[in-house]
Design a protein around this motif. Sequence first.
Motif, PDB file in Angstrom:
ATOM      1  N   ASP A 124      -0.581  11.014   5.196  1.00 43.90           N
ATOM      2  CA  ASP A 124       0.043   9.819   5.765  1.00 43.90           C
ATOM      3  C   ASP A 124       0.057   8.664   4.763  1.00 43.90           C
ATOM      4  O   ASP A 124       1.009   7.886   4.732  1.00 43.90           O
ATOM      5  CB  ASP A 124      -0.663   9.408   7.059  1.00 43.90           C
ATOM      6  N   GLU A 125      -0.989   8.556   3.958  1.00 43.07           N
ATOM      7  CA  GLU A 125      -0.990   7.497   2.940  1.00 43.07           C
ATOM      8  C   GLU A 125       0.171   7.703   1.973  1.00 43.07           C
ATOM      9  O   GLU A 125       0.909   6.765   1.654  1.00 43.07           O
ATOM     10  CB  GLU A 125      -2.310   7.464   2.175  1.00 43.07           C
ATOM     11  N   VAL A 144      -3.298   5.736   9.185  1.00 43.49           N
ATOM     12  CA  VAL A 144      -4.529   6.056   8.447  1.00 43.49           C
ATOM     13  C   VAL A 144      -5.612   5.038   8.768  1.00 43.49           C
ATOM     14  O   VAL A 144      -6.783   5.395   8.953  1.00 43.49           O
ATOM     15  CB  VAL A 144      -4.279   6.114   6.921  1.00 43.49           C
ATOM     16  N   THR A 186      -5.909  12.627   5.562  1.00 42.99           N
ATOM     17  CA  THR A 186      -5.248  11.335   5.785  1.00 42.99           C
ATOM     18  C   THR A 186      -4.392  10.936   4.581  1.00 42.99           C
ATOM     19  O   THR A 186      -3.520  10.087   4.697  1.00 42.99           O
ATOM     20  CB  THR A 186      -6.276  10.223   6.078  1.00 42.99           C
ATOM     21  N   VAL A 242      -7.912   5.661  11.552  1.00 42.84           N
ATOM     22  CA  VAL A 242      -9.003   6.597  11.283  1.00 42.84           C
ATOM     23  C   VAL A 242     -10.005   5.992  10.292  1.00 42.84           C
ATOM     24  O   VAL A 242     -11.203   6.218  10.403  1.00 42.84           O
ATOM     25  CB  VAL A 242      -8.438   7.930  10.714  1.00 42.84           C
ATOM     26  N   GLU A 243      -9.492   5.222   9.333  1.00 41.51           N
ATOM     27  CA  GLU A 243     -10.314   4.619   8.280  1.00 41.51           C
ATOM     28  C   GLU A 243     -10.105   3.103   8.264  1.00 41.51           C
ATOM     29  O   GLU A 243      -9.466   2.568   7.355  1.00 41.51           O
ATOM     30  CB  GLU A 243      -9.915   5.189   6.911  1.00 41.51           C
TER      31      GLU A 243
END
Length: 168
Positions: free
Chosen positions: A70-71, A93, A67, A96-97
């Motif tokens: 993407d961050e 992200v 991830t 997902v998080e």
Amino acid sequence: LRVELGEALQKQSYDRAAKLAQQLLKLNQQDNGSWDRLVRAQFGLRDLTGVKQTLEQWRRAVSKASTKLDEYTGDLALEEHDPAGAIQAWTKVLGVEPKNTRLLEKVARAERIQRHWSQEDAAWTTYIKVQDSAMARVHRALCRRRLHRWQPGVAAAARHDRGGAGRG
């Protein structure tokens, strides 16, 4: 190499870190950690062209990318003065998080840059639900002031202060 790379990043020896990360990637193109560290080194060097190229290579090389890809895509977008693009990447992200406070803070700050006060307020509120902090409450109160929501902002900050958090 990994230990040396970690030490180089810690010492902010970004040139050395970038070279070490590239050596590791020659050994294993599928290593998310090496891509991550290379991008961090390039950001440290302020090499945004290199960051952009590395993110594209990372995306092509690793089928199950971290991830962090993407961050960092969002971080690059913000550096390139594209807060909407940054938010889009970070939101991916957060899907997902959802409890990633680092990203929630980044989103809130990018919304502020765009003067999207309601979205900034929502981001700080989500942050507070995940991890209550004086910093987040102050930022949300300032945001609510911009929205002319005086009472909720002041009351929320006062409630937090009475709880003892944030006192030095």
